[in-house]
Design a protein around this motif. Structure first.
Motif, mmCIF file in Angstrom:
data_model
loop_
_atom_site.group_PDB
_atom_site.id
_atom_site.type_symbol
_atom_site.label_atom_id
_atom_site.label_comp_id
_atom_site.label_asym_id
_atom_site.label_seq_id
_atom_site.Cartn_x
_atom_site.Cartn_y
_atom_site.Cartn_z
ATOM 1 N N LEU A 153 10.473 -6.552 -1.262
ATOM 2 C CA LEU A 153 11.359 -5.975 -2.285
ATOM 3 C C LEU A 153 10.649 -4.921 -3.130
ATOM 4 N N VAL A 154 9.416 -5.180 -3.506
ATOM 5 C CA VAL A 154 8.655 -4.201 -4.296
ATOM 6 C C VAL A 154 8.462 -2.930 -3.478
ATOM 7 N N GLU A 155 8.044 -3.081 -2.228
ATOM 8 C CA GLU A 155 7.796 -1.916 -1.378
ATOM 9 C C GLU A 155 9.066 -1.120 -1.151
ATOM 10 N N ARG A 156 10.182 -1.789 -0.828
ATOM 11 C CA ARG A 156 11.430 -1.070 -0.522
ATOM 12 C C ARG A 156 11.980 -0.368 -1.764
ATOM 13 N N SER B 228 13.134 8.709 -17.303
ATOM 14 C CA SER B 228 12.491 7.469 -16.852
ATOM 15 C C SER B 228 11.911 7.671 -15.463
ATOM 16 N N PHE B 229 10.805 7.029 -15.216
ATOM 17 C CA PHE B 229 10.171 7.041 -13.895
ATOM 18 C C PHE B 229 9.894 8.466 -13.411
ATOM 19 N N GLY B 230 9.622 9.361 -14.372
ATOM 20 C CA GLY B 230 9.249 10.723 -14.051
ATOM 21 C C GLY B 230 10.395 11.681 -13.801
ATOM 22 N N GLY C 60 10.188 0.737 -4.310
ATOM 23 C CA GLY C 60 9.292 1.869 -4.549
ATOM 24 C C GLY C 60 9.530 3.003 -3.568
ATOM 25 N N THR C 61 9.629 2.688 -2.284
ATOM 26 C CA THR C 61 9.804 3.706 -1.246
ATOM 27 C C THR C 61 11.156 4.399 -1.348
ATOM 28 N N LEU C 62 12.229 3.618 -1.421
ATOM 29 C CA LEU C 62 13.566 4.207 -1.430
ATOM 30 C C LEU C 62 13.841 5.007 -2.698
ATOM 31 N N TYR C 63 13.408 4.493 -3.849
ATOM 32 C CA TYR C 63 13.655 5.225 -5.092
ATOM 33 C C TYR C 63 12.793 6.483 -5.183
ATOM 34 N N ALA C 64 11.591 6.462 -4.629
ATOM 35 C CA ALA C 64 10.771 7.680 -4.604
ATOM 36 C C ALA C 64 11.422 8.712 -3.689
ATOM 37 N N ARG C 65 11.846 8.284 -2.517
ATOM 38 C CA ARG C 65 12.440 9.202 -1.546
ATOM 39 C C ARG C 65 13.801 9.740 -2.004
ATOM 40 N N ASP C 66 14.670 8.851 -2.475
ATOM 41 C CA ASP C 66 16.054 9.224 -2.757
ATOM 42 C C ASP C 66 16.290 9.727 -4.182
ATOM 43 N N GLU C 67 15.481 9.270 -5.137
ATOM 44 C CA GLU C 67 15.707 9.616 -6.548
ATOM 45 C C GLU C 67 14.553 10.409 -7.159
ATOM 46 N N ALA D 244 7.714 0.917 -8.899
ATOM 47 C CA ALA D 244 7.380 -0.281 -8.112
ATOM 48 C C ALA D 244 6.681 -1.356 -8.957
ATOM 49 N N PRO D 245 5.743 -1.005 -9.836
ATOM 50 C CA PRO D 245 5.148 -2.042 -10.684
ATOM 51 C C PRO D 245 6.163 -2.733 -11.607
ATOM 52 N N LEU D 246 7.188 -2.008 -12.050
ATOM 53 C CA LEU D 246 8.242 -2.634 -12.854
ATOM 54 C C LEU D 246 8.990 -3.664 -12.013
ATOM 55 N N VAL D 247 9.341 -3.312 -10.790
ATOM 56 C CA VAL D 247 10.012 -4.253 -9.885
ATOM 57 C C VAL D 247 9.113 -5.465 -9.643
ATOM 58 N N ALA D 248 7.823 -5.235 -9.431
ATOM 59 C CA ALA D 248 6.878 -6.338 -9.219
ATOM 60 C C ALA D 248 6.850 -7.271 -10.429
ATOM 61 N N ARG D 249 6.834 -6.709 -11.631
ATOM 62 C CA ARG D 249 6.810 -7.531 -12.849
ATOM 63 C C ARG D 249 8.081 -8.360 -12.972
ATOM 64 N N ILE D 250 9.246 -7.742 -12.711
ATOM 65 C CA ILE D 250 10.521 -8.464 -12.765
ATOM 66 C C ILE D 250 10.503 -9.635 -11.789
ATOM 67 N N LEU D 251 10.032 -9.384 -10.579
ATOM 68 C CA LEU D 251 9.997 -10.446 -9.564
ATOM 69 C C LEU D 251 8.969 -11.522 -9.902
#
Length: 163
Positions: A20-23, A149-151, A25-32, A39-46
């Protein structure tokens, strides 16, 4: 290409965390265009979910087909009566098959059965398909504002629904 009809929704397991962290990070970097802070925010939430969620009132689900993970959704407590929808994600090739609606209905059904009377979520205007899905299932847009947010510059949205 995953099919919506043979996909199963199962409970989140701790071993889903890294995927989940990887996907995200990857999808939001690519698409947004999100930067490496997402990704570290997602990791912290999880990590917080795994370490301390109340399984009677908080759950996560993974949708998969033929053993391949295709997406996720989580229901967490915001307060005693309000649930928060989090980490709603679908792989691009799994979209448009009804899986997002199935995940959303699973999450909302759980929230109702756990005793919540409302749900909220936070997203971005650019997630048009997700916003259309929320609206189709009775959610209301309650706030919209520009943020950085997120750059990237985004239009942040808040949605809610009475259960």
């Amino acid at each position: 290409m995953p099919q919506g009809d043979n996909a199963v929704i199962r409970p989140f397991r701790d071993d889903d965390r890294d995927w989940l962290v990887e996907r995200h990070g990857t999808l939001y970097a690519r698409d947004e265009g999100f930067d490496e802070s997402f990704a570290p925010l997602v990791a912290r939430i999880l990590d917080e979910f795994v370490a301390g969620h109340d399984p009677q009132r908080e759950r996560g689900w993974i949708v998969e087909s033929d053993g391949r993970r295709l997406g996720s959704i989580f229901c967490v407590a915001l307060d005693e009566t309000t649930a928060k929808l989090r980490l709603f994600l679908l792989e691009p090739d799994a979209r448009g098959k009804g899986l997002g609606a199935r995940l959303l209905m699973t999450c909302m059904g759980f929230a109702r059965s756990a005793g919540y009377t409302s749900m909220v979520l936070w997203t971005h205007e650019s997630h048009r398909a997700a916003c259309k899905l929320y609206r189709a299932h009775g959610w209301r847009l309650t706030d919209s504002k520009p943020v950085h947010s997120f750059g990237v510059d985004l239009i942040e949205q808040s949605w809610s629904i009475r259960l």
